[in-house]
Design a protein around this motif. Structure first.
Motif, PDB file in Angstrom:
ATOM      1  N   ALA A   7       7.895  -3.070   8.420  1.00  0.00           N
ATOM      2  CA  ALA A   7       8.123  -4.481   7.914  1.00  0.00           C
ATOM      3  C   ALA A   7       6.795  -5.218   8.024  1.00  0.00           C
ATOM      4  CB  ALA A   7       9.113  -5.234   8.835  1.00  0.00           C
ATOM      5  N   LEU A   8       6.044  -5.026   8.994  1.00  0.00           N
ATOM      6  CA  LEU A   8       4.693  -5.418   9.062  1.00  0.00           C
ATOM      7  C   LEU A   8       3.645  -5.073   8.107  1.00  0.00           C
ATOM      8  CD1 LEU A   8       3.742  -5.111  13.078  1.00  0.00           C
ATOM      9  CD2 LEU A   8       4.240  -7.231  11.680  1.00  0.00           C
ATOM     10  N   LEU A   9       3.838  -3.749   7.762  1.00  0.00           N
ATOM     11  CA  LEU A   9       3.067  -3.422   6.458  1.00  0.00           C
ATOM     12  C   LEU A   9       3.727  -3.817   5.337  1.00  0.00           C
ATOM     13  CD1 LEU A   9       2.566   0.629   7.486  1.00  0.00           C
ATOM     14  CD2 LEU A   9       0.903  -1.330   7.295  1.00  0.00           C
ATOM     15  N   ALA A  10       4.781  -4.053   5.003  1.00  0.00           N
ATOM     16  CA  ALA A  10       5.333  -4.438   4.015  1.00  0.00           C
ATOM     17  C   ALA A  10       4.802  -5.901   3.748  1.00  0.00           C
ATOM     18  CB  ALA A  10       6.998  -4.250   3.958  1.00  0.00           C
ATOM     19  N   ALA A  11       4.849  -6.882   4.778  1.00  0.00           N
ATOM     20  CA  ALA A  11       4.383  -8.188   4.743  1.00  0.00           C
ATOM     21  C   ALA A  11       2.918  -8.095   4.218  1.00  0.00           C
ATOM     22  CB  ALA A  11       4.508  -8.765   6.159  1.00  0.00           C
ATOM     23  N   ARG A  19      -5.986  -6.115 -10.286  1.00  0.00           N
ATOM     24  CA  ARG A  19      -4.614  -6.468 -10.783  1.00  0.00           C
ATOM     25  C   ARG A  19      -3.859  -5.248 -10.601  1.00  0.00           C
ATOM     26  NH1 ARG A  19      -5.825 -11.358  -9.831  1.00  0.00           N
ATOM     27  NH2 ARG A  19      -6.720 -12.399 -11.583  1.00  0.00           N
ATOM     28  N   ALA A  20      -4.529  -4.029 -10.852  1.00  0.00           N
ATOM     29  CA  ALA A  20      -3.562  -2.657 -10.496  1.00  0.00           C
ATOM     30  C   ALA A  20      -3.444  -2.547  -8.951  1.00  0.00           C
ATOM     31  CB  ALA A  20      -4.493  -1.654 -11.256  1.00  0.00           C
ATOM     32  N   LEU A  21      -4.673  -2.766  -8.162  1.00  0.00           N
ATOM     33  CA  LEU A  21      -4.501  -2.610  -6.750  1.00  0.00           C
ATOM     34  C   LEU A  21      -3.286  -3.556  -6.295  1.00  0.00           C
ATOM     35  CD1 LEU A  21      -8.074  -2.080  -5.736  1.00  0.00           C
ATOM     36  CD2 LEU A  21      -6.179  -0.387  -5.393  1.00  0.00           C
ATOM     37  N   GLY A  22      -3.518  -4.902  -6.920  1.00  0.00           N
ATOM     38  CA  GLY A  22      -2.291  -5.640  -6.470  1.00  0.00           C
ATOM     39  C   GLY A  22      -0.830  -5.423  -6.739  1.00  0.00           C
ATOM     40  N   THR A  23      -0.692  -4.674  -7.892  1.00  0.00           N
ATOM     41  CA  THR A  23       0.461  -4.141  -8.276  1.00  0.00           C
ATOM     42  C   THR A  23       0.787  -3.011  -7.348  1.00  0.00           C
ATOM     43  OG1 THR A  23      -0.007  -4.657 -10.560  1.00  0.00           O
ATOM     44  CG2 THR A  23       1.835  -3.258 -10.307  1.00  0.00           C
ATOM     45  N   LEU A  24       0.038  -2.064  -7.117  1.00  0.00           N
ATOM     46  CA  LEU A  24       0.460  -1.138  -6.126  1.00  0.00           C
ATOM     47  C   LEU A  24       0.813  -1.629  -4.789  1.00  0.00           C
ATOM     48  CD1 LEU A  24      -2.521   1.600  -7.105  1.00  0.00           C
ATOM     49  CD2 LEU A  24      -0.139   1.720  -7.514  1.00  0.00           C
ATOM     50  N   GLU A  25       0.220  -2.495  -4.420  1.00  0.00           N
ATOM     51  CA  GLU A  25       0.339  -3.360  -3.154  1.00  0.00           C
ATOM     52  C   GLU A  25       1.825  -3.750  -3.186  1.00  0.00           C
ATOM     53  OE1 GLU A  25      -2.393  -5.700  -1.392  1.00  0.00           O
ATOM     54  OE2 GLU A  25      -4.073  -4.168  -1.617  1.00  0.00           O
ATOM     55  N   LEU A  26       2.203  -4.513  -4.399  1.00  0.00           N
ATOM     56  CA  LEU A  26       3.628  -5.018  -4.336  1.00  0.00           C
ATOM     57  C   LEU A  26       4.565  -3.861  -4.480  1.00  0.00           C
ATOM     58  CD1 LEU A  26       2.919  -7.726  -7.220  1.00  0.00           C
ATOM     59  CD2 LEU A  26       3.340  -7.976  -4.390  1.00  0.00           C
ATOM     60  N   LEU A  27       4.269  -2.786  -4.873  1.00  0.00           N
ATOM     61  CA  LEU A  27       5.139  -1.532  -4.979  1.00  0.00           C
ATOM     62  C   LEU A  27       5.529  -1.120  -3.588  1.00  0.00           C
ATOM     63  CD1 LEU A  27       4.307   0.026  -8.389  1.00  0.00           C
ATOM     64  CD2 LEU A  27       6.246  -1.085  -7.821  1.00  0.00           C
ATOM     65  N   ALA A  28       4.288  -0.970  -2.878  1.00  0.00           N
ATOM     66  CA  ALA A  28       4.092  -0.420  -1.620  1.00  0.00           C
ATOM     67  C   ALA A  28       5.246  -1.383  -0.618  1.00  0.00           C
ATOM     68  CB  ALA A  28       2.742  -0.345  -1.140  1.00  0.00           C
ATOM     69  N   ALA A  29       4.969  -2.606  -0.551  1.00  0.00           N
ATOM     70  CA  ALA A  29       5.804  -3.603  -0.094  1.00  0.00           C
ATOM     71  C   ALA A  29       7.223  -3.212  -0.304  1.00  0.00           C
ATOM     72  CB  ALA A  29       5.579  -5.004  -0.453  1.00  0.00           C
ATOM     73  N   ILE A  30       7.673  -3.051  -1.393  1.00  0.00           N
ATOM     74  CA  ILE A  30       9.003  -2.491  -1.921  1.00  0.00           C
ATOM     75  C   ILE A  30       9.703  -1.314  -1.378  1.00  0.00           C
ATOM     76  CG2 ILE A  30      10.497  -1.806  -3.922  1.00  0.00           C
ATOM     77  CD1 ILE A  30       8.882  -4.135  -5.438  1.00  0.00           C
ATOM     78  N   GLY A  31       8.427  -0.324  -1.480  1.00  0.00           N
ATOM     79  CA  GLY A  31       8.805   1.118  -1.180  1.00  0.00           C
ATOM     80  C   GLY A  31       8.948   1.434   0.436  1.00  0.00           C
ATOM     81  N   PRO A  40      15.579   7.142   0.631  1.00  0.00           N
ATOM     82  CA  PRO A  40      14.804   6.696   1.947  1.00  0.00           C
ATOM     83  C   PRO A  40      13.542   7.389   2.105  1.00  0.00           C
ATOM     84  CG  PRO A  40      17.083   7.686   2.376  1.00  0.00           C
ATOM     85  CD  PRO A  40      17.061   7.725   1.179  1.00  0.00           C
ATOM     86  N   VAL A  41      13.485   8.689   1.467  1.00  0.00           N
ATOM     87  CA  VAL A  41      12.087   9.497   1.693  1.00  0.00           C
ATOM     88  C   VAL A  41      10.864   8.624   1.088  1.00  0.00           C
ATOM     89  CG1 VAL A  41      12.446  10.673  -0.330  1.00  0.00           C
ATOM     90  CG2 VAL A  41      11.177  11.710   1.716  1.00  0.00           C
ATOM     91  N   LEU A  42      11.378   7.647   0.209  1.00  0.00           N
ATOM     92  CA  LEU A  42      10.147   7.036  -0.194  1.00  0.00           C
ATOM     93  C   LEU A  42       9.443   6.211   0.834  1.00  0.00           C
ATOM     94  CD1 LEU A  42      11.872   5.741  -3.582  1.00  0.00           C
ATOM     95  CD2 LEU A  42       9.842   7.639  -3.428  1.00  0.00           C
ATOM     96  N   VAL A  43      10.100   5.882   2.063  1.00  0.00           N
ATOM     97  CA  VAL A  43       9.470   5.210   2.977  1.00  0.00           C
ATOM     98  C   VAL A  43       8.165   5.828   3.539  1.00  0.00           C
ATOM     99  CG1 VAL A  43       9.540   4.026   5.399  1.00  0.00           C
ATOM    100  CG2 VAL A  43      11.562   3.833   3.465  1.00  0.00           C
TER     101      VAL A  43
END
Length: 125
Positions: free
Chosen positions: A10-14, A49-61, A72-75
């Motif tokens: 959760a901290l990493l996602a934030a 912008r691409a790095l930002g998008t990857l970070e948004l996807l990481a927050a979700i993943g 759940p293996v995506l975590v």
């Protein structure tokens, strides 16, 4: 241990959400003027912008797959990708002699490694 892994994810996602929103939506000159953001002024805007998008996807993943019960293996996969992203971030900040961000990136790397180890290893979902 499961609770600690959830807290770390959760901290990493934030962090990923905050970084992703800023890199995706904040103007590049504004980013370049912030402490630790010098690199954005020397990088193609599309790459930022691409790095930002990857970070948004990481927050979700990092949090959504186990909540929804879908893949759940995506975590741990996301956490491992975050480790690689932080290695790149540390190298970039070192190039621009931005040392405080390197320390923060090392902390995020350690948290991501902990999540990857725990979810790939003894504490899967």
């Amino acid at each position: 241990m499961n609770l600690l892994l959830w807290i770390a994810a959760a901290l990493l996602a934030a962090v990923a959400l905050a970084g992703g929103v800023t890199k995706t939506f904040v103007p590049i000159p504004t980013l370049a003027a912030t402490p630790g953001g010098t690199w954005t002024g020397h990088t193609r805007p599309a790459a930022v912008r691409a790095l930002g998008t990857l970070e948004l996807l990481a927050a979700i993943g990092l949090v959504l797959p186990p909540i929804l019960g879908i893949a759940p293996v995506l975590v741990p996969v996301t956490a491992l990708c975050w480790v690689l992203l932080m290695l790149g971030a540390m190298a970039t900040h070192r190039h621009f002699r931005e040392y405080l961000p390197i320390a923060l990136n090392a902390l995020y790397l350690a948290l991501a490694a902990f999540v990857a180890w725990g979810r790939f290893g003894p504490y899967p979902f």
